[in-house]
Design a protein around this motif. Structure first.
Motif, mmCIF file in Angstrom:
data_model
loop_
_atom_site.group_PDB
_atom_site.id
_atom_site.type_symbol
_atom_site.label_atom_id
_atom_site.label_comp_id
_atom_site.label_asym_id
_atom_site.label_seq_id
_atom_site.Cartn_x
_atom_site.Cartn_y
_atom_site.Cartn_z
ATOM 1 N N LEU A 1 53.853 14.539 -8.404
ATOM 2 C CA LEU A 1 54.105 15.523 -9.449
ATOM 3 C C LEU A 1 53.290 16.791 -9.194
ATOM 4 C CD1 LEU A 1 55.395 13.044 -10.843
ATOM 5 C CD2 LEU A 1 54.413 13.859 -12.994
ATOM 6 N N PRO A 2 53.776 17.941 -9.645
ATOM 7 C CA PRO A 2 53.006 19.187 -9.474
ATOM 8 C C PRO A 2 51.697 19.122 -10.243
ATOM 9 C CG PRO A 2 54.896 19.539 -10.909
ATOM 10 C CD PRO A 2 55.062 18.174 -10.324
ATOM 11 N N HIS A 3 50.780 20.040 -9.934
ATOM 12 C CA HIS A 3 49.427 19.951 -10.483
ATOM 13 C C HIS A 3 49.122 20.960 -11.570
ATOM 14 C CE1 HIS A 3 47.681 16.855 -7.819
ATOM 15 N NE2 HIS A 3 48.609 17.274 -6.973
ATOM 16 N N THR A 4 49.812 22.067 -11.638
ATOM 17 C CA THR A 4 49.513 23.032 -12.694
ATOM 18 C C THR A 4 50.295 22.680 -13.953
ATOM 19 O OG1 THR A 4 51.303 24.589 -12.178
ATOM 20 C CG2 THR A 4 49.244 24.802 -10.915
ATOM 21 N N ASP A 5 49.769 23.116 -15.103
ATOM 22 C CA ASP A 5 50.431 22.843 -16.375
ATOM 23 C C ASP A 5 51.836 23.426 -16.405
ATOM 24 O OD1 ASP A 5 48.033 21.701 -17.013
ATOM 25 O OD2 ASP A 5 47.549 23.068 -18.669
ATOM 26 N N GLU A 6 51.979 24.645 -15.920
ATOM 27 C CA GLU A 6 53.286 25.310 -15.938
ATOM 28 C C GLU A 6 54.297 24.569 -15.074
ATOM 29 O OE1 GLU A 6 55.286 29.683 -14.959
ATOM 30 O OE2 GLU A 6 53.119 29.424 -14.873
ATOM 31 N N GLU A 7 53.861 24.136 -13.899
ATOM 32 C CA GLU A 7 54.769 23.410 -13.007
ATOM 33 C C GLU A 7 55.136 22.039 -13.578
ATOM 34 O OE1 GLU A 7 52.373 23.517 -9.500
ATOM 35 O OE2 GLU A 7 53.540 25.135 -8.596
ATOM 36 N N LEU A 8 54.196 21.385 -14.263
ATOM 37 C CA LEU A 8 54.497 20.097 -14.897
ATOM 38 C C LEU A 8 55.522 20.265 -16.020
ATOM 39 C CD1 LEU A 8 51.032 18.290 -15.144
ATOM 40 C CD2 LEU A 8 53.076 17.440 -13.975
ATOM 41 N N ALA A 9 55.401 21.327 -16.785
ATOM 42 C CA ALA A 9 56.384 21.597 -17.835
ATOM 43 C C ALA A 9 57.772 21.807 -17.224
ATOM 44 C CB ALA A 9 55.955 22.826 -18.645
ATOM 45 N N LYS A 10 57.824 22.522 -16.110
ATOM 46 C CA LYS A 10 59.097 22.728 -15.410
ATOM 47 C C LYS A 10 59.648 21.406 -14.881
ATOM 48 C CE LYS A 10 60.455 27.111 -15.134
ATOM 49 N NZ LYS A 10 61.855 27.512 -15.465
ATOM 50 N N TRP A 11 58.750 20.561 -14.394
ATOM 51 C CA TRP A 11 59.154 19.247 -13.871
ATOM 52 C C TRP A 11 59.820 18.430 -14.976
ATOM 53 C CZ3 TRP A 11 58.290 14.109 -14.875
ATOM 54 C CH2 TRP A 11 58.604 13.200 -13.854
#
Length: 300
Positions: free
Chosen positions: A268-278
């Motif tokens: 999974l991605p590591h930044t908050d923004e990328e996790l929200a997109k995930w």
């Protein structure tokens, strides 16, 4: 014998012994609450065993006595694997669907659900949930930091086995809420998933970022639940109907399906923004899967 009596009476006969047992279990769990200060590991293990017995009984009523034929698809889930669990939310029956997978994965007693903080002050029931280590939240993630640290601390530092389960939409799907979701997505430039509400991302992001620290939590499970009643998609039996109606799948013509996907946390991605997109992308894919299942059910 139970098939020949009125369904409401049938439900009372089936559920009354379970409700009495549930009350006894809630009392025992409440008595364990002060013990948790001195022996948290013991209380977690004991509460998990009690939870297993309660949930296994109600699952037996739903699947075996009332004939709910649940179909499973997707990734194979290993047994006794701790996970962050996300799911769409349609109805009360969602709990049975997720518990069916937990039972088959030997994690039924270790299920922990995000619950409303107001339940904490309900005598016995709320105290029992608190003793079990259920996250009691307001859905205001800034205000919930202390509570989440309590729950995450037990998982991370004490390595408690757990399915930490949340309905990422934060509310049940209804046609009216679906229309509200479409309006919100249009106003905010977000994609609207088919047959779903747009997910709320803050809780998921916080959970993933915290549980990356837990050495035994290595996966995210993404569950999609689906129902059909006769020719109506996304229609499931009510809570009381799941407990009183016989032959839910055969005679009542309800369809139940749960689809599982398993993702490694390290992928999974590591930044908050990328996790929200995930999470947003998972919901788009869930909607596409639901749309395909709807077409299959209507064609069949």
């Amino acid at each position: 014998m139970l098939e020949s009596i009125p369904t409401d009476l049938r439900g009372i006969v089936l559920v009354t012994p379970w409700v009495i047992y549930l009350a006894v279990c809630d009392t025992v769990l409440s008595l364990l609450l002060p013990v948790k200060i001195f022996a948290p590991d013991f209380v977690y293990r004991a509460s998990s065993q009690i939870a297993y017995s309660v949930w296994r009984w109600i699952q037996f009523i739903f699947e075996t006595l009332n004939g709910a034929d649940i179909k499973f698809s997707g990734d194979r889930l290993p047994t006794k694997e701790s996970a962050v669990v996300i799911s769409n939310h349609v109805t009360w029956a969602d709990f049975y669907m997720i518990q069916a997978l937990a039972l088959r994965s030997s994690m039924l007693g270790q299920c922990r659900w995000f619950a409303k903080i107001q339940l904490r002050w309900v005598p016995f029931l709320g105290w029992g949930l608190w003793a079990m280590g259920m996250p009691m939240v307001t859905r205001n993630w800034m205000r919930d930091q202390r509570e989440l640290q309590r729950v995450f601390g037990g998982i991370v530092s004490r390595r408690w086995p757990m399915w930490l389960i949340s309905f990422s939409e934060a509310t049940r799907f209804t046609p009216n809420k679906y229309e509200e979701s479409k309006i919100w997505c249009k106003q905010n430039g977000r994609p609207q998933p088919l047959h779903l509400l747009y997910p709320r991302t803050k809780g998921f992001v916080t959970t993933v970022q915290q549980l990356r620290k837990a050495p035994h939590v290595k996966v995210v499970y993404d569950f999609t639940v689906a129902y059909q009643h006769k020719d109506k998609f996304h229609v499931a039996p009510s809570m009381w109907e799941t407990l009183k109606l016989p032959n839910l799948s055969a005679s009542q013509r309800y369809k139940f399906h749960i689809h599982a996907r398993r993702f490694l946390l390290e992928d999974l991605p590591h930044t908050d923004e990328e996790l929200a997109k995930w999470l947003e992308q998972r919901w788009i894919e869930k909607g596409e899967w639901l749309d395909a299942l709807k077409a299959e059910w209507f064609a069949g």
